[in-house]
Design a protein around this motif. Structure first.
Motif, mmCIF file in Angstrom:
data_model
loop_
_atom_site.group_PDB
_atom_site.id
_atom_site.type_symbol
_atom_site.label_atom_id
_atom_site.label_comp_id
_atom_site.label_asym_id
_atom_site.label_seq_id
_atom_site.Cartn_x
_atom_site.Cartn_y
_atom_site.Cartn_z
ATOM 1 N N VAL A 19 0.858 -1.188 0.000
ATOM 2 C CA VAL A 19 0.000 0.000 0.000
ATOM 3 C C VAL A 19 0.893 1.236 0.000
ATOM 4 N N GLU A 21 0.587 5.374 -0.007
ATOM 5 C CA GLU A 21 -0.362 6.470 0.179
ATOM 6 C C GLU A 21 0.006 7.660 -0.713
ATOM 7 N N TRP A 37 3.318 -1.228 4.188
ATOM 8 C CA TRP A 37 2.516 -0.014 4.077
ATOM 9 C C TRP A 37 3.445 1.186 4.100
ATOM 10 N N SER A 55 6.146 -1.001 8.063
ATOM 11 C CA SER A 55 5.317 0.206 8.074
ATOM 12 C C SER A 55 6.243 1.414 8.073
#
Length: 261
Positions: A19, A21, A37, A55
């Motif tokens: 993922v 952003e 992420w 992360s």
């Protein structure tokens, strides 16, 4: 991963379920593993090798060129292990020709505003609290905790399971299993709480305490203490790890603390 407001270079190798952003930039020659992420406004530059299930929080910059005038654009990397969390505005620089890489291990937690400079090798399961700073060419073992605003001088080493108190200036090597504090940085006991949490039994903790009593509390110099430990303490993995660390120390180990009272 299909985020139209992020830029991903076509040469980057990104696992399908990563993922990314908005407003993040990922450069060429980057590899990112499954389940990771990446928050908004992250910059991941050439040479980054990021593992699975990591992360990375907003503002982090991973694998920027070293802050080293000797760097000559050699092709180097930044390697980050699986399950590591990198919080806001952390900076991790890639290696130079000295080691060719900067490494952060698995299951680490690097809190906001930390800096890890070129050619640092950080082990697994480490926690670096806010604003901790590593200069270049530093070795950090497994299960090391740096409390907030600790600053580590270049070429220092920190042994496995060590704990460095907040605001410390680390100019000498910190042996395994200890707590380091005060100014100048000194031995203030073994990291007994951390060792218990990680399954060390009472007998093993007592053995480590006895070794460090000889080293730090009997007024021997390091060579005398090493000889006594080798002669009098039973050979175990922990004893040998401590002795090897002392013998291989390039900067010399931190001193013991002696009260003026």
């Amino acid at each position: 991963m299909n985020q139209p407001l992020a830029y991903v270079h076509p040469g980057a190798k990104i696992a399908k379920n990563v993922v990314i952003e908005p407003f993040t930039t990922i450069h060429n020659n980057v590899v990112i593993g499954e389940g990771t992420w990446i928050g908004s406004n992250v910059t991941i530059m050439e040479g980054a090798r990021i593992g699975k299930n990591c992360s990375i929080f907003p503002g982090a910059v991973i694998s920027a060129v070293p802050q080293d005038k000797k760097f000559n654009d050699e092709e180097t990397t930044t390697e980050i292990g699986d399950n590591t969390t990198i919080r806001e505005c952390v900076t991790i620089n890639r290696g130079t020709k000295d080691r060719m890489k900067t490494v952060v291990g698995k299951n680490c937690w690097i809190m906001a505003y930390c800096h890890i400079a070129h050619d640092c090798i950080v082990g697994d399961n480490c926690i670096f609290s806010n604003n901790s700073t590593l200069a270049g060419h530093i070795n950090v073992g497994d299960y090391v905790i740096l409390a907030g605003m600790a600053a580590i001088q270049q070429y220092c080493s920190i042994g496995n399971h060590a704990f460095v108190t907040g605001g410390s200036m680390v100019r000498k090597d910190v042996p395994p299993f200890v707590k380091a504090g005060r100014e100048p940085l000194s031995y203030v006991g073994i990291n007994s709480i951390g060792l218990r949490r990680r399954g060390f039994n009472v007998e093993k903790i007592r053995e480590i305490q006895d070794i460090y009593r000889i080293l730090y509390q009997k007024n021997y110099n390091n060579s005398q203490a090493v000889a006594i430990i080798e002669a009098e303490m039973q050979a175990t993995a922990e004893r040998d790890e401590i002795l090897e660390f002392i013998k291989n120390s390039q900067r010399g180990i931190m001193k013991g603390y002696f009260s003026s009272n």
